[in-house]
Design a protein around this motif. Structure first.
Motif, PDB file in Angstrom:
ATOM      1  N   ALA A   1     -85.486-104.234 -46.636  1.00  0.00           N
ATOM      2  CA  ALA A   1     -85.073-103.531 -45.422  1.00  0.00           C
ATOM      3  C   ALA A   1     -85.274-102.022 -45.554  1.00  0.00           C
ATOM      4  O   ALA A   1     -85.706-101.351 -44.605  1.00  0.00           O
ATOM      5  CB  ALA A   1     -83.613-103.837 -45.112  1.00  0.00           C
ATOM      6  N   VAL A   2     -84.969-101.481 -46.729  1.00  0.00           N
ATOM      7  CA  VAL A   2     -85.179-100.045 -46.956  1.00  0.00           C
ATOM      8  C   VAL A   2     -86.667 -99.714 -46.867  1.00  0.00           C
ATOM      9  O   VAL A   2     -87.058 -98.678 -46.301  1.00  0.00           O
ATOM     10  CB  VAL A   2     -84.595 -99.643 -48.325  1.00  0.00           C
ATOM     11  CG1 VAL A   2     -85.070 -98.251 -48.722  1.00  0.00           C
ATOM     12  CG2 VAL A   2     -83.070 -99.682 -48.272  1.00  0.00           C
ATOM     13  N   PHE A   3     -87.506-100.578 -47.422  1.00  0.00           N
ATOM     14  CA  PHE A   3     -88.959-100.366 -47.330  1.00  0.00           C
ATOM     15  C   PHE A   3     -89.422-100.372 -45.870  1.00  0.00           C
ATOM     16  O   PHE A   3     -90.198 -99.504 -45.445  1.00  0.00           O
ATOM     17  CB  PHE A   3     -89.678-101.458 -48.122  1.00  0.00           C
ATOM     18  CG  PHE A   3     -91.177-101.415 -48.008  1.00  0.00           C
ATOM     19  CD1 PHE A   3     -91.916-100.443 -48.665  1.00  0.00           C
ATOM     20  CD2 PHE A   3     -91.852-102.346 -47.229  1.00  0.00           C
ATOM     21  CE1 PHE A   3     -93.302-100.397 -48.556  1.00  0.00           C
ATOM     22  CE2 PHE A   3     -93.234-102.314 -47.118  1.00  0.00           C
ATOM     23  CZ  PHE A   3     -93.965-101.335 -47.776  1.00  0.00           C
ATOM     24  N   VAL A   4     -88.926-101.331 -45.079  1.00  0.00           N
ATOM     25  CA  VAL A   4     -89.300-101.409 -43.668  1.00  0.00           C
ATOM     26  C   VAL A   4     -88.774-100.199 -42.899  1.00  0.00           C
ATOM     27  O   VAL A   4     -89.433 -99.693 -41.975  1.00  0.00           O
ATOM     28  CB  VAL A   4     -88.777-102.721 -43.053  1.00  0.00           C
ATOM     29  CG1 VAL A   4     -89.001-102.759 -41.545  1.00  0.00           C
ATOM     30  CG2 VAL A   4     -89.467-103.921 -43.701  1.00  0.00           C
ATOM     31  N   SER A   5     -87.594 -99.729 -43.282  1.00  0.00           N
ATOM     32  CA  SER A   5     -86.990 -98.618 -42.549  1.00  0.00           C
ATOM     33  C   SER A   5     -87.838 -97.352 -42.630  1.00  0.00           C
ATOM     34  O   SER A   5     -87.802 -96.522 -41.710  1.00  0.00           O
ATOM     35  CB  SER A   5     -85.586 -98.331 -43.092  1.00  0.00           C
ATOM     36  OG  SER A   5     -85.649 -97.834 -44.423  1.00  0.00           O
TER      37      SER A   5
ATOM     38  N   PRO B   1     -89.449-115.457 -42.789  1.00  0.00           N
ATOM     39  CA  PRO B   1     -88.846-115.143 -44.096  1.00  0.00           C
ATOM     40  C   PRO B   1     -88.323-113.713 -44.202  1.00  0.00           C
ATOM     41  O   PRO B   1     -87.463-113.434 -45.044  1.00  0.00           O
ATOM     42  CB  PRO B   1     -90.003-115.378 -45.079  1.00  0.00           C
ATOM     43  CG  PRO B   1     -90.944-116.279 -44.370  1.00  0.00           C
ATOM     44  CD  PRO B   1     -90.851-115.894 -42.932  1.00  0.00           C
ATOM     45  N   PHE B   2     -88.853-112.825 -43.370  1.00  0.00           N
ATOM     46  CA  PHE B   2     -88.470-111.412 -43.453  1.00  0.00           C
ATOM     47  C   PHE B   2     -87.591-110.986 -42.271  1.00  0.00           C
ATOM     48  O   PHE B   2     -87.307-109.801 -42.109  1.00  0.00           O
ATOM     49  CB  PHE B   2     -89.728-110.535 -43.480  1.00  0.00           C
ATOM     50  CG  PHE B   2     -90.790-111.032 -44.415  1.00  0.00           C
ATOM     51  CD1 PHE B   2     -90.636-110.918 -45.787  1.00  0.00           C
ATOM     52  CD2 PHE B   2     -91.938-111.635 -43.931  1.00  0.00           C
ATOM     53  CE1 PHE B   2     -91.607-111.384 -46.655  1.00  0.00           C
ATOM     54  CE2 PHE B   2     -92.913-112.105 -44.785  1.00  0.00           C
ATOM     55  CZ  PHE B   2     -92.747-111.984 -46.155  1.00  0.00           C
ATOM     56  N   LEU B   3     -87.177-111.966 -41.454  1.00  0.00           N
ATOM     57  CA  LEU B   3     -86.467-111.619 -40.223  1.00  0.00           C
ATOM     58  C   LEU B   3     -85.158-110.906 -40.499  1.00  0.00           C
ATOM     59  O   LEU B   3     -84.833-109.906 -39.851  1.00  0.00           O
ATOM     60  CB  LEU B   3     -86.218-112.897 -39.409  1.00  0.00           C
ATOM     61  CG  LEU B   3     -85.565-112.705 -38.033  1.00  0.00           C
ATOM     62  CD1 LEU B   3     -86.438-111.827 -37.152  1.00  0.00           C
ATOM     63  CD2 LEU B   3     -85.324-114.062 -37.378  1.00  0.00           C
ATOM     64  N   ALA B   4     -84.391-111.401 -41.479  1.00  0.00           N
ATOM     65  CA  ALA B   4     -83.103-110.781 -41.780  1.00  0.00           C
ATOM     66  C   ALA B   4     -83.280-109.337 -42.234  1.00  0.00           C
ATOM     67  O   ALA B   4     -82.558-108.439 -41.779  1.00  0.00           O
ATOM     68  CB  ALA B   4     -82.376-111.591 -42.856  1.00  0.00           C
ATOM     69  N   ALA B   5     -84.242-109.101 -43.124  1.00  0.00           N
ATOM     70  CA  ALA B   5     -84.471-107.739 -43.612  1.00  0.00           C
ATOM     71  C   ALA B   5     -84.937-106.821 -42.497  1.00  0.00           C
ATOM     72  O   ALA B   5     -84.509-105.655 -42.415  1.00  0.00           O
ATOM     73  CB  ALA B   5     -85.493-107.751 -44.749  1.00  0.00           C
ATOM     74  N   VAL B   6     -85.810-107.311 -41.609  1.00  0.00           N
ATOM     75  CA  VAL B   6     -86.312-106.482 -40.506  1.00  0.00           C
ATOM     76  C   VAL B   6     -85.179-106.143 -39.539  1.00  0.00           C
ATOM     77  O   VAL B   6     -85.052-104.993 -39.082  1.00  0.00           O
ATOM     78  CB  VAL B   6     -87.465-107.200 -39.785  1.00  0.00           C
ATOM     79  CG1 VAL B   6     -87.848-106.455 -38.511  1.00  0.00           C
ATOM     80  CG2 VAL B   6     -88.672-107.331 -40.707  1.00  0.00           C
ATOM     81  N   LEU B   7     -84.331-107.124 -39.223  1.00  0.00           N
ATOM     82  CA  LEU B   7     -83.204-106.864 -38.322  1.00  0.00           C
ATOM     83  C   LEU B   7     -82.227-105.863 -38.941  1.00  0.00           C
ATOM     84  O   LEU B   7     -81.719-104.960 -38.257  1.00  0.00           O
ATOM     85  CB  LEU B   7     -82.480-108.169 -38.001  1.00  0.00           C
ATOM     86  CG  LEU B   7     -83.205-109.141 -37.068  1.00  0.00           C
ATOM     87  CD1 LEU B   7     -82.429-110.440 -36.947  1.00  0.00           C
ATOM     88  CD2 LEU B   7     -83.396-108.516 -35.688  1.00  0.00           C
ATOM     89  N   PHE B   8     -81.974-106.019 -40.242  1.00  0.00           N
ATOM     90  CA  PHE B   8     -81.072-105.077 -40.909  1.00  0.00           C
ATOM     91  C   PHE B   8     -81.674-103.673 -40.932  1.00  0.00           C
ATOM     92  O   PHE B   8     -80.971-102.677 -40.710  1.00  0.00           O
ATOM     93  CB  PHE B   8     -80.792-105.556 -42.330  1.00  0.00           C
ATOM     94  CG  PHE B   8     -79.857-104.663 -43.099  1.00  0.00           C
ATOM     95  CD1 PHE B   8     -78.568-104.439 -42.660  1.00  0.00           C
ATOM     96  CD2 PHE B   8     -80.271-104.045 -44.270  1.00  0.00           C
ATOM     97  CE1 PHE B   8     -77.706-103.622 -43.363  1.00  0.00           C
ATOM     98  CE2 PHE B   8     -79.423-103.226 -44.979  1.00  0.00           C
ATOM     99  CZ  PHE B   8     -78.133-103.014 -44.524  1.00  0.00           C
ATOM    100  N   ALA B   9     -82.979-103.585 -41.197  1.00  0.00           N
ATOM    101  CA  ALA B   9     -83.644-102.280 -41.176  1.00  0.00           C
ATOM    102  C   ALA B   9     -83.551-101.644 -39.792  1.00  0.00           C
ATOM    103  O   ALA B   9     -83.339-100.429 -39.669  1.00  0.00           O
ATOM    104  CB  ALA B   9     -85.109-102.434 -41.592  1.00  0.00           C
ATOM    105  N   ALA B  10     -83.697-102.459 -38.743  1.00  0.00           N
ATOM    106  CA  ALA B  10     -83.589-101.930 -37.386  1.00  0.00           C
ATOM    107  C   ALA B  10     -82.174-101.417 -37.116  1.00  0.00           C
ATOM    108  O   ALA B  10     -81.995-100.344 -36.520  1.00  0.00           O
ATOM    109  CB  ALA B  10     -83.962-103.012 -36.370  1.00  0.00           C
ATOM    110  N   CYS B  11     -81.158-102.168 -37.563  1.00  0.00           N
ATOM    111  CA  CYS B  11     -79.771-101.720 -37.370  1.00  0.00           C
ATOM    112  C   CYS B  11     -79.506-100.406 -38.096  1.00  0.00           C
ATOM    113  O   CYS B  11     -78.886 -99.480 -37.540  1.00  0.00           O
ATOM    114  CB  CYS B  11     -78.806-102.795 -37.874  1.00  0.00           C
ATOM    115  SG  CYS B  11     -78.804-104.321 -36.920  1.00  0.00           S
ATOM    116  N   VAL B  12     -79.973-100.314 -39.344  1.00  0.00           N
ATOM    117  CA  VAL B  12     -79.762 -99.090 -40.122  1.00  0.00           C
ATOM    118  C   VAL B  12     -80.505 -97.915 -39.486  1.00  0.00           C
ATOM    119  O   VAL B  12     -79.971 -96.803 -39.375  1.00  0.00           O
ATOM    120  CB  VAL B  12     -80.223 -99.300 -41.577  1.00  0.00           C
ATOM    121  CG1 VAL B  12     -80.216 -97.984 -42.345  1.00  0.00           C
ATOM    122  CG2 VAL B  12     -79.324-100.311 -42.275  1.00  0.00           C
TER     123      VAL B  12
END
Length: 348
Positions: free
Chosen positions: A165-169, A27-38
């Motif tokens: 994603a911002v939180f994960v970043s 469920p969080f894969l998209a946000a984690v991948l986006f956080a990694a890209c950013v």
């Protein structure tokens, strides 16, 4: 247990563990991948900030995270709120006007060159016939409302995804050096001496795609702002932010500059309305249709076809943040295949 079966048992246990972790994180894969890209694309900026703050990782990560909130989450939230607030209102106003018969062809329609008289006659005939008007409204109004609401839902999910994603970043920034060392060690064990080259290819590719997407969005927003200022369109700052956000969506900016042109026509400024249409079609959309593929392809060596497939497939697979994830994943795979093959393939 027979020692002959121990490697197979360990392998099976690892596979089941990986599958379980995947389902937990799905469920969080998209946000984690986006956080990694950013995080990867802004890592040089974080290192510079870390040096200025004398190695205080928590503070540096917090400042980077706050910057992402101001640059990504807040504008996207404002756009989503305004869209959701106005779609229902506009729909109700048009529906009430249809029910009361208060609609009339706008005066500026006749003044359009070449097709003005024909369009005015057609619109007047439609409005004069309640049967035809209701049929047209049935065919167009409801699909238009559904389309706008679907866009609002996409942006709403984008707000949730980008917020996560911002939180994960924050943690990726703070612990990024340790994570990078662990990944480098793992790659070294998996693929040997070529690990540094692979890591550099991935990092360079991610930055190329992200710089291309965000750089083009900024350029498109600036071109749009210049056009809005020249034509005298109100709320230029808000429209600039909306254009920046919508430039990340295929066929998004024409909704903005097209709406501005309609406002100018309705305000009696036919000449400026025509100017806005020409400016939007050739300059604002020209940035999206020409500059974006050039920047992405130059930064990541990704063919135009894969850029298009990455954007569309990314949105279908990951939602709003798939605009970034899709091209990035395809660019990374393409770059790795090119390095491993030793000879760059011909552009598609």
């Amino acid at each position: 247990m027979d020692k002959r079966y121990e490697p197979a048992v360990r392998l099976a246990a690892i596979v089941f563990l990986l599958i379980g972790c995947f389902y937990v994180l799905q469920p969080f894969l998209a946000a984690v991948l986006f956080a990694a890209c950013v995080s990867v694309s802004s890592w040089p900026l974080y290192l510079m900030l870390l040096r200025r703050l004398k190695g205080r990782r928590n503070l540096a990560a917090a400042l980077m995270t706050l910057s992402l909130v101001l640059l990504i989450v807040v504008p996207l939230t404002l756009v989503t709120y305004n869209l959701a607030d106005n779609v229902g209102r506009i729909y109700e106003q048009v529906r009430l006007a249809l029910d009361s018969g208060a609609l009339a062809a706008p005066a500026w329609l006749k003044e359009l060159p070449v097709v003005g008289a024909t369009l005015d006659g057609y619109v007047s005939r439609i409005i004069g016939s309640k049967t035809e008007m209701l049929e047209l409204a049935k065919n167009l109004l409801e699909p238009a409302r559904r389309f706008l609401l679907a866009g609002g839902l996409l942006l709403g999910s984008g707000v949730a995804q980008t917020s996560l994603a911002v939180f994960v970043s924050f943690f990726l920034y703070r612990d990024g050096q340790a994570l990078a060392a662990a990944l480098a060690s793992g790659l070294q064990r998996l693929i040997g001496a070529s690990a540094p080259e692979v890591a550099q290819t991935v990092s360079r590719t991610v930055r190329g795609v992200m710089y291309g997407l965000l750089g083009t969005a900024l350029a498109q927003a600036l071109v749009a702002v210049v056009g809005f200022l020249i034509a005298g369109v109100p709320a230029v700052a808000l429209l600039g932010i909306v254009t920046f956000v919508f430039s990340l969506i295929p066929v998004g900016p024409p909704l903005i500059w097209g709406g501005a042109a309609i406002w100018l026509f309705n305000d009696g400024q036919t000449g400026w309305g025509i100017f806005m249409l020409v400016w939007g079609f050739f300059l604002i959309s020209g940035v999206d249709n020409v500059v974006k593929p050039m920047l992405i392809s130059r930064g990541s060596s990704l063919p135009f076809l894969l850029v298009l497939l990455g954007v569309l497939g990314g949105v279908l697979a990951f939602g709003f943040v798939g605009l970034f994830i899709g091209p990035t994943l395809l660019a990374v795979l393409y770059g790795l295949l090119r390095n491993w093959s030793g000879t760059p393939p011909e552009p598609l």
